[in-house]
Write a protein that holds these residues in place. Structure first.
Motif, PDB file in Angstrom:
ATOM      1  N   GLU A 172       0.821  -1.208   0.000  1.00 50.67           N
ATOM      2  CA  GLU A 172       0.000   0.000   0.000  1.00 50.67           C
ATOM      3  C   GLU A 172       0.851   1.252   0.000  1.00 50.67           C
ATOM      4  O   GLU A 172       0.560   2.214  -0.726  1.00 50.67           O
ATOM      5  N   GLU A 173       1.938   1.240   0.779  1.00 48.00           N
ATOM      6  CA  GLU A 173       2.745   2.454   0.876  1.00 48.00           C
ATOM      7  C   GLU A 173       3.389   2.805  -0.463  1.00 48.00           C
ATOM      8  O   GLU A 173       3.453   3.969  -0.848  1.00 48.00           O
ATOM      9  N   GLN A 196       2.226   2.000  -3.424  1.00 45.51           N
ATOM     10  CA  GLN A 196       1.190   2.454  -4.351  1.00 45.51           C
ATOM     11  C   GLN A 196       0.791   3.887  -4.060  1.00 45.51           C
ATOM     12  O   GLN A 196       0.591   4.693  -4.975  1.00 45.51           O
ATOM     13  N   VAL A 197       0.679   4.202  -2.759  1.00 48.29           N
ATOM     14  CA  VAL A 197       0.308   5.567  -2.390  1.00 48.29           C
ATOM     15  C   VAL A 197       1.399   6.538  -2.813  1.00 48.29           C
ATOM     16  O   VAL A 197       1.110   7.632  -3.324  1.00 48.29           O
ATOM     17  N   GLN A 243       1.193   7.091  -6.545  1.00 51.23           N
ATOM     18  CA  GLN A 243       0.064   7.974  -6.861  1.00 51.23           C
ATOM     19  C   GLN A 243       0.413   9.409  -6.523  1.00 51.23           C
ATOM     20  O   GLN A 243       0.088  10.338  -7.272  1.00 51.23           O
ATOM     21  N   PRO A 285      -3.079  12.658   4.902  1.00 54.65           N
ATOM     22  CA  PRO A 285      -3.944  11.474   4.939  1.00 54.65           C
ATOM     23  C   PRO A 285      -4.451  11.182   6.331  1.00 54.65           C
ATOM     24  O   PRO A 285      -4.022  10.244   6.987  1.00 54.65           O
TER      25      PRO A 285
END
Lengths: 281, 197
Positions: free
Chosen positions: A105-106, A108-109, A112, A243
């Motif tokens: 997840e990290e 991918q974030v 992005q 976030p």
């Protein structure tokens, strides 16, 4: 609490209490002040097989960016534009928290985030990447790999990307009228037109009140929230990434903005020095 | 099944005119809310606003984590499932509102309520709150904020496009003013629900 004396609390037993002792004196365990960045170093053009590259170190955090330019057909809805495709990789070698396999997840974030920065800041005009409208354009694959994770990955990635893009040299391409093939002239290369210089400044929020700049890995873990501001040289913001986490008032945000402005000047100066030193004599 | 209640929360602009068509200023579109409409989960809510990933999921999750008192429920997993029924702009703000209402409906202890507000800045710098999908496409910058109900502090922010520091403060102030209406709507809809039963 029985048995814990703040004056002798070891780091492993109560990490937060240990930390708070330093924060009370307005400094951090590594000796930095609350608004101080770690030593930043940048090395541009070290990868000879890439069209542009840069290595950035923010204290222990090390990030390398390599850019490859390839041909592609332009998108059908924008035939006069090229592509910029960023990808952030956080491999297991940089930290034990990451496992091998598909991007977590990290990562991918972060990918992005970099894509948003490129899009919002208009760092390159995508029209500059077009060779022949509707037929051929450049696609820049920007691979950002973390070699050592010690917090503040977003600032390091943004700086590495900016430095690598400044280093990219694209050869001249002409379309042969008769054969309709592209002819590449490797002897004639030109730099990209970098229109703005976005610089990221990250903060960590402690106990809902204190803001510290450039958090290390440990500080990020203990923090109750994070904030990243990406600013260009005119003071325009292209990203305000918060976030979740503890709330911030408008006044605290204002302090972050002023710190981001000074950080931009520091980074730009460093990058200009390195690029100047690289020019052939 | 609990009754459906449609609370009309139309806002009047400064001049006293009805807020349609919407001009610049702090006008939000009409919104409605329906609670406890699914029988299986502990709590559910559908939030309708207007006639409209891994990154978005993370933003919503981190906002909820900042507000939910997780220490009261150790070894517990709270799953929030958001299903988009239709997207007419300001999707992330609507998701945040739905998540908050669902957490309240489930009875999860929270330190504050939160709401999402989206601002769009067009090329001239005019501020539009709660933009439609068309306004979002034409905007120069779109800023989405999550604000808490206690002190209107900024919990979450995500932005798209280029804008100045002054414009950011302006949008934040407008969002804080608009959040009051959303929180009043939360209160009214909860009061209606519990006063009937």
């Amino acid at each position: 609490r029985v048995g814990t004396q703040p004056s002798t609390t070891p780091k492993t037993v109560e990490p937060l209490e240990y930390y708070r002792r330093f924060l009370k004196e307005n400094c951090r365990p590594d000796g930095r002040e609350l608004g101080e960045f770690r030593t930043t170093t940048v090395n541009i053009g070290s990868i000879s097989t890439a069209d542009g590259s840069a290595l950035v170190k923010l204290g222990n955090t090390t990030v390398i960016c390599g850019i490859k330019a390839e041909f592609a057909a332009p998108p059908t809805d924008a035939p006069d534009k090229g592509y910029v495709v960023p990808n952030v990789d956080l491999p297991p070698l940089c930290s034990s928290r990451f496992r091998s396999g598909p991007p977590g997840e990290e990562a991918q974030v972060a990918s992005q985030f970099i894509a948003d920065v490129i899009e919002n800041s208009q760092i390159i005009q995508k029209e500059d990447l077009c060779i022949s409208p509707g037929k051929l354009s450049w696609v820049l694959y920007c691979d950002i790999i973390c070699l050592d994770y010690d917090g503040n990955i977003l600032d390091a990635c943004t700086f590495a990307l900016l430095a690598a893009l400044k280093n990219v040299q694209l050869p001249e391409v002409t379309i042969n009228e008769e054969t309709a093939l592209a002819e590449v002239n490797l002897k004639k290369k030109s730099y990209l037109n970098i229109r703005t210089h976005p610089v990221a400044t990250s903060f960590a929020v402690f106990d809902d009140t204190l803001l510290i700049v450039d958090p290390t890995g440990e500080e990020e873990h203990l923090a109750t929230g994070t904030l990243t501001v990406v600013m260009d040289e005119e003071g325009k913001l292209c990203c305000l990434h918060k976030p979740g986490g503890s709330g911030l008032t408008g006044a605290k945000l204002q302090d972050c903005m002023s710190r981001a402005v000074t950080r931009h000047k520091e980074v730009k100066k460093l990058m200009d020095e390195v690029i100047k030193s690289m020019k052939p004599k | 099944m609990e009754g459906v209640m449609q609370t009309d929360a139309k806002m009047r602009t400064e001049s006293g005119a009805e807020s349609s068509p919407r001009g610049p200023g702090c006008s939000l579109r009409h919104f409605a809310c329906e609670q406890n409409l699914l029988s299986r989960p502990d709590g559910s809510a559908s939030f309708l606003q207007g006639v409209a990933e891994k990154s978005r999921e993370r933003l919503i999750r981190n906002t909820c984590e900042a507000v939910v008192l997780g220490a009261l429920h150790p070894r517990t997993s709270i799953t929030v499932v958001l299903q988009v029924v239709s997207d007419a702009g300001s999707l992330l703000a609507c998701c945040l509102n739905a998540a908050c209402m669902a957490l309240v409906d489930a009875g999860v202890p929270m330190r504050a309520l939160f709401c999402g507000v989206t601002c769009a800045l067009d090329s001239e710098g005019t501020l539009v709150l709660d933009p439609t999908a068309k306004q979002e496409k034409e905007a120069r910058a779109i800023l989405t904020f999550a604000l808490d109900s206690v002190e209107r502090k900024l919990l979450m922010s995500t932005t798209k496009g280029l804008y100045s520091d002054a414009e950011l403060q302006q949008c934040l102030a407008a969002a804080q003013a608009a959040s009051q209406h959303v929180f009043r709507f939360y209160r009214e809809s909860l009061q209606r629900r519990y006063s009937k039963s």
